[in-house]
Scaffold this motif. Structure first.
Motif, PDB file in Angstrom:
ATOM      1  N   ILE A   1       0.865  -1.182   0.000  1.00 25.48           N
ATOM      2  CA  ILE A   1       0.000   0.000   0.000  1.00 25.48           C
ATOM      3  C   ILE A   1       0.903   1.234   0.000  1.00 25.48           C
ATOM      4  CG2 ILE A   1      -1.816   1.232   1.215  1.00 25.48           C
ATOM      5  CD1 ILE A   1      -2.573  -1.453   2.489  1.00 25.48           C
ATOM      6  N   PRO A   2       0.845   2.043  -1.037  1.00 26.63           N
ATOM      7  CA  PRO A   2       1.765   3.186  -1.115  1.00 26.63           C
ATOM      8  C   PRO A   2       1.425   4.250  -0.077  1.00 26.63           C
ATOM      9  CG  PRO A   2       0.162   3.277  -2.895  1.00 26.63           C
ATOM     10  CD  PRO A   2      -0.038   1.956  -2.216  1.00 26.63           C
ATOM     11  N   PRO A   3       2.428   4.967   0.416  1.00 32.14           N
ATOM     12  CA  PRO A   3       2.155   6.076   1.342  1.00 32.14           C
ATOM     13  C   PRO A   3       1.448   7.212   0.609  1.00 32.14           C
ATOM     14  CG  PRO A   3       4.460   6.067   0.728  1.00 32.14           C
ATOM     15  CD  PRO A   3       3.871   4.808   0.147  1.00 32.14           C
ATOM     16  N   LEU A   4       0.864   8.112   1.367  1.00 30.93           N
ATOM     17  CA  LEU A   4       0.089   9.197   0.757  1.00 30.93           C
ATOM     18  C   LEU A   4       0.977  10.121  -0.075  1.00 30.93           C
ATOM     19  CD1 LEU A   4      -2.661  10.480   0.423  1.00 30.93           C
ATOM     20  CD2 LEU A   4      -2.292  11.729   2.561  1.00 30.93           C
ATOM     21  N   ARG A   5       2.241  10.306   0.328  1.00 29.41           N
ATOM     22  CA  ARG A   5       3.128  11.193  -0.432  1.00 29.41           C
ATOM     23  C   ARG A   5       3.438  10.623  -1.819  1.00 29.41           C
ATOM     24  NH1 ARG A   5       5.963   8.835   3.592  1.00 29.41           N
ATOM     25  NH2 ARG A   5       7.611   7.365   2.994  1.00 29.41           N
ATOM     26  N   ALA A   6       3.236   9.304  -1.996  1.00 25.05           N
ATOM     27  CA  ALA A   6       3.477   8.683  -3.294  1.00 25.05           C
ATOM     28  C   ALA A   6       2.244   8.751  -4.198  1.00 25.05           C
ATOM     29  CB  ALA A   6       3.906   7.227  -3.111  1.00 25.05           C
ATOM     30  N   ARG A   7       1.136   9.232  -3.693  1.00 25.05           N
ATOM     31  CA  ARG A   7      -0.087   9.380  -4.503  1.00 25.05           C
ATOM     32  C   ARG A   7      -0.738  10.734  -4.209  1.00 25.05           C
ATOM     33  NH1 ARG A   7      -4.645   6.900  -1.412  1.00 25.05           N
ATOM     34  NH2 ARG A   7      -3.817   6.049   0.521  1.00 25.05           N
ATOM     35  N   PRO A   8      -0.039  11.809  -4.529  1.00 29.58           N
ATOM     36  CA  PRO A   8      -0.568  13.154  -4.214  1.00 29.58           C
ATOM     37  C   PRO A   8      -1.889  13.450  -4.907  1.00 29.58           C
ATOM     38  CG  PRO A   8       1.328  13.282  -5.699  1.00 29.58           C
ATOM     39  CD  PRO A   8       1.269  11.873  -5.218  1.00 29.58           C
ATOM     40  N   GLN A   9      -2.186  12.735  -5.984  1.00 27.46           N
ATOM     41  CA  GLN A   9      -3.446  12.976  -6.681  1.00 27.46           C
ATOM     42  C   GLN A   9      -4.666  12.621  -5.828  1.00 27.46           C
ATOM     43  OE1 GLN A   9      -1.235  10.618  -7.229  1.00 27.46           O
ATOM     44  NE2 GLN A   9      -2.048   8.821  -8.290  1.00 27.46           N
ATOM     45  N   ASP A  10      -4.441  11.863  -4.734  1.00 32.79           N
ATOM     46  CA  ASP A  10      -5.562  11.456  -3.887  1.00 32.79           C
ATOM     47  C   ASP A  10      -5.807  12.403  -2.719  1.00 32.79           C
ATOM     48  OD1 ASP A  10      -5.959   9.242  -5.457  1.00 32.79           O
ATOM     49  OD2 ASP A  10      -4.766   7.898  -4.204  1.00 32.79           O
TER      50      ASP A  10
END
Length: 525
Positions: free
Chosen positions: A366-375
């Motif tokens: 599960i990627p960290p939030l910093r790796a999916r800024p679009q979310d």
């Protein structure tokens, strides 16, 4: 041979017992007492046939003679051929006398122990056989036609008693599932960070959801990797909801929060009196999750001895309660999660390799939030709407400047931190608007770190080795270069002289530079 009146009396009393709606373990000894003066047998046993799982489980057993050894409460695994054999026998209208040593059906109905013969009859309902009851005798030739007729008549009340016992078990499972769901909901409400839907399923978590859809229909163990607050529990619940176990319970266990002394009791349950304070029997987490999913959060925190016991239950599905003497079976799907590097822990010997292989059949990162800024914006909007309803009665919306502020932060606490910031912003805005600037500490020009921004370092803070070097040099100057003794630098610094010398060698400090010629007389520094 029982007389007709005696047979009628036995059947009436047996129906009375069957209608009590009590567990069969309570009812069967009373029914055995009714039969004891009429049937020459040592044991009465009732077994439940689970055709879907291919299992024959002893539900209850009772002795007809005081000296009879207790019949073990076990579960027998049946092959497809065994099921065909039992099905054909169960369709026969009359009970059968089975040779305890030579008849295959007796072995399937067993364990018969040292019984020479069994008088067995099927139990069933309109949908087919649900089980079997058997009277076991150590001697041959005890079961005549009258005994067979009585057994045939006893099939109806015993079948009713078995059906009632199965309903009680189902009610207990439903109650456990409701209690587990209630506890989980209360826990999640207390955190004020409820995430029922997976925000980002079509964007930053697209690959995660694809793997969830792959594994959910199976019973394969799943291992979730992700930083703290990244949403591992949400993914675990998605796996459960998309599986065939969705109607069963999902039970979350925080392995890192289990006290070492109570770990076995929490996981596997305990019997009454098994230890001080065990005033009643208690089901463990595995029993509470029977028929559903057990979510082992922070599984890497389990001690090695607990890992051994966990491995056993994962291998064969059997375990014993603390203080118990019989094996219990559960049907549980395992989803584990950790933020640690389990492969490295296996190499260091702090996590069992065989358990690692057992739980990591299907890993999901599960990627960290910093790796999916679009979310970030979608998640923040989701939390804002919920926070507004809880605090002010109406959903709150993000302004463009709020989204910009949130996008510049790198979220080391992941989704959990984002939920907390939005909740704080709603509170600071009195439930009527969001104050993201205040929640992030931006109103006075200070605040949390932006994405990629370096932490400010005061000019007077030196690297640790340099600070230690300065401190040691000061001590050496104060003691004239002396290390040992009551007037030495080691005593002044509060460390062992050998430790100080090793530290000086590492830092390149020569004690002789600080030697006081007026006090040095050639002794060891």
């Amino acid at each position: 041979m029982p007389e007709p009146d005696r047979t009628s009396t036995i059947l009436t009393a047996a129906w009375r017992e069957a209608a009590r709606h009590e567990p069969l373990a309570v009812t069967l000894p009373r029914i055995a007492e009714l039969l004891a003066s009429t049937v020459r047998a040592e044991q009465l046993v009732v077994r439940h046939l689970d055709r879907d799982r291919g299992r024959l489980t002893t539900v209850a057993a009772a002795a007809l003679r005081p000296a009879a050894a207790p019949w073990p409460l076990v579960t027998s695994e049946l092959s497809p051929d065994d099921l065909v054999t039992l099905g054909a026998w169960a369709r026969q209208p009359t009970p059968a006398v089975l040779d305890g040593t030579a008849d295959r059906r007796a072995r399937l109905l067993g364990p018969v122990g040292d019984a020479a013969e069994c008088l067995a009859a099927p139990l069933g309902d309109g949908d087919g056989p649900t089980g079997v009851f058997a009277l076991a005798s150590r001697a041959r030739g005890r079961f005549d036609d009258a005994a067979a007729a009585l057994a045939a008549a006893m099939a109806a009340p015993l079948g009713t008693a078995l059906a009632g016992d199965l309903r009680l078990q189902e009610f207990a499972r439903l109650r456990e599932a409701l209690e587990a769901d209630r506890a989980a909901l209360l826990q999640r409400l207390d955190r004020v960070a409820v995430v029922d839907s997976i925000v980002g399923a079509d964007s930053g978590l697209r690959h995660v959801i694809a793997r969830v859809d792959q594994v959910a229909p199976t019973d394969a163990p799943v291992l979730l990797f992700g930083e703290t607050g990244s949403g591992k529990e949400v993914v675990a619940r998605a796996i459960h909801q998309r599986s065939r176990r969705a109607s069963g319970p999902i039970v979350r266990v925080n392995c890192g929060a289990l006290p070492a002394g109570l770990l076995d009791s929490e996981l596997f349950g305990h019997e009454r009196g098994s230890f001080t304070g065990a005033v009643s029997a208690r089901k463990g987490w595995f029993e509470r999750a029977d028929g559903g999913t057990l979510f082992l959060d922070e599984v890497a925190e389990l001690p090695l001895d607990a890992q051994v016991r966990l491995l056993r239950i994962l291998q064969d599905g059997t375990f014993e309660r603390v203080g118990g003497q019989r094996s219990l079976n559960v049907d549980v799907r395992i989803v584990a999660a950790t933020h640690r590097d389990l492969a490295d822990m296996v190499r260091r010997g702090s996590f069992r390799e065989d358990l690692w292989y057992r739980i990591s059949v299907f890993p999901i990162d599960i990627p960290p939030l910093r790796a999916r800024p679009q979310d970030v914006a979608a998640l923040a909007s989701h939390f804002a709407a919920r926070a507004g309803v809880r605090l002010g009665g109406a959903p709150l919306a993000l302004a463009p400047e709020d989204v910009a502020l949130l996008a510049r932060y790198d979220w080391p606490g992941n989704v959990r931190e984002l939920a907390a910031v939005v909740e704080r912003a709603a509170i600071l805005g009195d439930g009527r608007r969001l104050r993201i600037d205040l929640a992030l500490g931006r109103a006075d020009g200070t605040g949390t770190r932006e994405r990629g921004a370096a932490l400010p370092v005061p000019e007077d803070i030196a690297p640790l080795d340099e600070a230690i070097r300065r401190h040691v040099v000061s001590a050496l100057r104060a003691t004239g270069g002396r290390i040992e003794g009551k007037d030495g630098a080691a005593m002044l610094l509060g460390i062992n002289p050998h430790t100080l010398r090793a530290r000086m060698r590492k830092l390149g400090i020569d004690w002789s530079r600080f030697r006081d010629a007026s006090t040095y007389h050639g002794e060891r520094p």
